[in-house]
Design a protein around this motif. Structure first.
Motif, mmCIF file in Angstrom:
data_model
loop_
_atom_site.group_PDB
_atom_site.id
_atom_site.type_symbol
_atom_site.label_atom_id
_atom_site.label_comp_id
_atom_site.label_asym_id
_atom_site.label_seq_id
_atom_site.Cartn_x
_atom_site.Cartn_y
_atom_site.Cartn_z
ATOM 1 N N CYS A 16 35.566 36.814 20.796
ATOM 2 C CA CYS A 16 36.855 37.495 20.856
ATOM 3 C C CYS A 16 37.827 36.732 21.756
ATOM 4 O O CYS A 16 37.432 36.085 22.716
ATOM 5 N N ALA A 17 39.100 36.831 21.415
ATOM 6 C CA ALA A 17 40.165 36.250 22.225
ATOM 7 C C ALA A 17 41.012 37.386 22.793
ATOM 8 O O ALA A 17 41.086 38.474 22.221
ATOM 9 N N HIS A 18 41.685 37.128 23.926
ATOM 10 C CA HIS A 18 42.402 38.167 24.656
ATOM 11 C C HIS A 18 43.759 37.633 25.126
ATOM 12 O O HIS A 18 43.993 36.422 25.125
ATOM 13 N N SER A 19 44.631 38.533 25.542
ATOM 14 C CA SER A 19 45.910 38.065 26.083
ATOM 15 C C SER A 19 45.681 37.221 27.335
ATOM 16 O O SER A 19 46.224 36.125 27.466
ATOM 17 N N ILE A 20 44.893 37.739 28.267
ATOM 18 C CA ILE A 20 44.431 36.972 29.434
ATOM 19 C C ILE A 20 42.928 37.150 29.531
ATOM 20 O O ILE A 20 42.424 38.273 29.490
ATOM 21 N N TYR A 21 42.205 36.035 29.653
ATOM 22 C CA TYR A 21 40.762 36.093 29.910
ATOM 23 C C TYR A 21 40.453 35.152 31.062
ATOM 24 O O TYR A 21 40.500 33.928 30.914
ATOM 25 N N VAL A 22 40.150 35.724 32.220
ATOM 26 C CA VAL A 22 39.818 34.951 33.412
ATOM 27 C C VAL A 22 38.319 35.020 33.637
ATOM 28 O O VAL A 22 37.747 36.116 33.709
ATOM 29 N N GLY A 23 37.675 33.864 33.736
ATOM 30 C CA GLY A 23 36.238 33.800 33.960
ATOM 31 C C GLY A 23 35.876 34.043 35.414
ATOM 32 O O GLY A 23 36.553 34.785 36.125
ATOM 33 N N GLY A 24 34.830 33.392 35.889
ATOM 34 C CA GLY A 24 34.297 33.661 37.216
ATOM 35 C C GLY A 24 35.124 33.060 38.339
ATOM 36 O O GLY A 24 34.633 32.223 39.113
ATOM 37 N N TYR A 25 36.344 33.493 38.461
ATOM 38 C CA TYR A 25 37.240 33.037 39.533
ATOM 39 C C TYR A 25 37.106 33.929 40.761
ATOM 40 O O TYR A 25 36.557 35.035 40.689
ATOM 41 N N GLY A 26 37.635 33.444 41.894
ATOM 42 C CA GLY A 26 37.598 34.245 43.109
ATOM 43 C C GLY A 26 38.512 35.441 43.027
ATOM 44 O O GLY A 26 38.147 36.546 43.452
ATOM 45 N N SER A 27 39.720 35.255 42.473
ATOM 46 C CA SER A 27 40.649 36.375 42.397
ATOM 47 C C SER A 27 41.639 36.199 41.254
ATOM 48 O O SER A 27 41.962 35.080 40.849
ATOM 49 N N LEU A 28 42.117 37.337 40.753
ATOM 50 C CA LEU A 28 43.175 37.403 39.747
ATOM 51 C C LEU A 28 44.222 38.393 40.223
ATOM 52 O O LEU A 28 43.888 39.520 40.603
ATOM 53 N N THR A 29 45.486 37.974 40.203
ATOM 54 C CA THR A 29 46.598 38.864 40.525
ATOM 55 C C THR A 29 47.589 38.843 39.373
ATOM 56 O O THR A 29 48.047 37.773 38.968
ATOM 57 N N VAL A 30 47.902 40.013 38.829
ATOM 58 C CA VAL A 30 48.879 40.138 37.752
ATOM 59 C C VAL A 30 49.913 41.178 38.163
ATOM 60 O O VAL A 30 49.560 42.343 38.410
ATOM 61 N N THR A 31 51.181 40.786 38.243
ATOM 62 C CA THR A 31 52.227 41.684 38.700
ATOM 63 C C THR A 31 53.479 41.553 37.845
ATOM 64 O O THR A 31 53.776 40.486 37.310
ATOM 65 N N ARG A 32 54.199 42.653 37.693
ATOM 66 C CA ARG A 32 55.529 42.695 37.071
ATOM 67 C C ARG A 32 55.571 41.993 35.715
ATOM 68 O O ARG A 32 56.527 41.308 35.377
ATOM 69 N N SER A 33 54.525 42.198 34.912
ATOM 70 C CA SER A 33 54.422 41.533 33.614
ATOM 71 C C SER A 33 54.269 42.560 32.505
ATOM 72 O O SER A 33 54.009 43.737 32.750
ATOM 73 N N ARG A 34 54.463 42.100 31.258
ATOM 74 C CA ARG A 34 54.414 43.000 30.108
ATOM 75 C C ARG A 34 53.400 42.500 29.083
ATOM 76 O O ARG A 34 53.361 41.307 28.767
ATOM 77 N N PHE A 35 52.616 43.446 28.548
ATOM 78 C CA PHE A 35 51.632 43.165 27.518
ATOM 79 C C PHE A 35 51.910 44.084 26.337
ATOM 80 O O PHE A 35 52.035 45.304 26.503
ATOM 81 N N GLU A 36 51.978 43.499 25.126
ATOM 82 C CA GLU A 36 52.297 44.324 23.969
ATOM 83 C C GLU A 36 51.839 43.649 22.678
ATOM 84 O O GLU A 36 51.522 42.465 22.649
ATOM 85 N N ARG A 37 51.801 44.458 21.616
ATOM 86 C CA ARG A 37 51.571 43.957 20.255
ATOM 87 C C ARG A 37 50.309 43.105 20.141
ATOM 88 O O ARG A 37 50.291 42.072 19.496
ATOM 89 N N GLY A 38 49.229 43.543 20.794
ATOM 90 C CA GLY A 38 47.977 42.798 20.722
ATOM 91 C C GLY A 38 47.381 42.805 19.332
ATOM 92 O O GLY A 38 47.554 43.764 18.557
ATOM 93 N N ASN A 39 46.638 41.754 18.993
ATOM 94 C CA ASN A 39 46.005 41.625 17.685
ATOM 95 C C ASN A 39 44.493 41.762 17.741
ATOM 96 O O ASN A 39 43.795 41.388 16.797
#
Length: 257
Positions: free
Chosen positions: A169-192
Motif C-alpha cells: 500500500c501507498a500513503h500520503s505520508i509514510y515515515v519509517g523507523g525515524y526518531g520523530s515526525l512533526t506535521v503541522t498546519r497542513s491539509r490532507f484530502e482526496r486520498g485514493n
C-alpha cells in the motif's frame, strides 16, 4: 485551513529552461546556474547550500548523497516537478545529511512498484514547508533513521495513496523507523487508498492539520502510529468520507501488532 497557491504551468521538454528562458537551478551561495537539478546538487556536494529554482514545470529528478541542501522555489507554488523519477523511487531521493524543501509542487509520480513519491528519504533530517504533493502514488516516503527527524509544515497532500492488492500500500505520508515526525498546519484530502499519515517514528507531533476525506476513495486511517509511540495529536480537524475501505477509526495505534 485550505491552502491556496497560484500555480503557473509551463510544459518543458529536454533541457530544463526557466519560464524567463534562463537556466533554472542556481546555487545561492556561489551564484552558479545550472540547466539540470542534478548538476546543482553535485556542485554543492558534501557542503551546505541552497538551490534556488525558477518558476516552471520540470521533468527533473535528483539524488542527494551528501551534504546539507535546501531546495527552494523562487516563487512558492510555481516550481512544479512533474513526473520525473530517479532510481525508480521519487523526484528527490535523499540520503545526505539533511535536506529542506520549500514551496515546490510534486505531481504525477508513478513507478513500477506502485510507490512513486515526490520525496523518498533514506537517511538524514528532512524539513518540508509550503509544498504540494498531488495526484501521485505517494507524497513522502522514508526509510528508517532512528537519529533523524522529519518535519512537515504548511503543506498539502491530495489525490495520493493506493491499496489495491497489486503491491504494498501507498500513503500520503509514510515515515519509517525515524526518531520523530512533526506535521503541522497542513491539509490532507482526496486520498485514493491507504492512510493519510502512516508513521513508524518513535515520536509523533501532529497538530493543527485538516484531514478531509469527503472526496476520498477506498481510504483507511487518517493517522496510523506504531506500538510504543509517544507524542501529541491535537488541534486537528477530521472529516469522515463515505467511500472508505476501513471505517473503524480516525486514529489508530499499534494496528499491526
Amino acid at each position: 485551513m485550505r491552502l491556496t497557491l497560484v500555480l503557473a504551468l509551463t510544459a518543458i521538454a529536454g533541457t530544463a529552461i526557466a519560464q524567463d528562458g534562463g537556466t533554472p537551478f542556481q546555487v545561492a551561495e556561489t551564484g552558479q546556474s545550472f540547466a539540470r537539478l542534478s548538476d546543482a546538487v553535485a556542485a554543492i556536494g558534501d557542503k551546505q547550500g541552497t538551490i534556488l529554482i525558477a518558476p516552471g514545470t520540470y521533468g527533473e529528478c535528483a539524488v542527494q548523497t551528501a551534504g546539507h541542501i535546501s531546495y527552494k522555489a523562487q516563487v512558492p507554488g510555481q516550481t512544479i516537478f512533474d513526473g520525473g523519477i530517479c532510481e525508480s523511487k521519487a523526484a528527490l531521493v535523499l540520503r545526505g545529511r539533511s535536506a529542506a524543501i520549500d514551496g515546490i509542487v510534486f505531481q504525477r509520480m508513478k513507478v513500477p512498484d506502485r510507490n512513486g513519491a515526490g520525496i523518498h528519504l533514506e537517511k538524514g533530517n528532512l524539513t518540508v514547508t509550503r509544498s504540494i504533493f498531488r495526484d501521485s502514488e505517494e507524497g513522502i516516503l522514508t526509510g528508517g533513521d532512528p537519529s533523524g527527524e522529519v518535519v512537515v509544515d504548511q503543506s498539502s497532500f491530495s489525490g495520493l495513496g493506493r491499496c489495491d492488492g497489486e503491491a504494498s500500500c501507498a500513503h500520503s505520508i509514510y515515515v519509517g523507523g525515524y526518531g520523530s515526525l512533526t506535521v503541522t498546519r497542513s491539509r490532507f484530502e482526496r486520498g485514493n487508498g491507504g492512510h493519510y499519515v502512516k508513521s513508524r517514528a518513535a515520536r509523533a507531533i501532529i497538530q493543527n492539520n485538516a484531514f478531509d476525506d469527503s472526496r476520498g476513495k477506498a481510504t483507511n486511517y487518517m493517522i496510523d502510529l506504531p506500538n510504543g509511540a509517544s507524542g501529541m495529536i491535537n488541534g486537528n480537524m477530521f472529516v469522515q468520507g463515505a467511500s472508505k475501505d476501513n471505517f473503524t477509526a480516525f486514529i489508530t495505534i499499534a494496528a499491526e501488532g
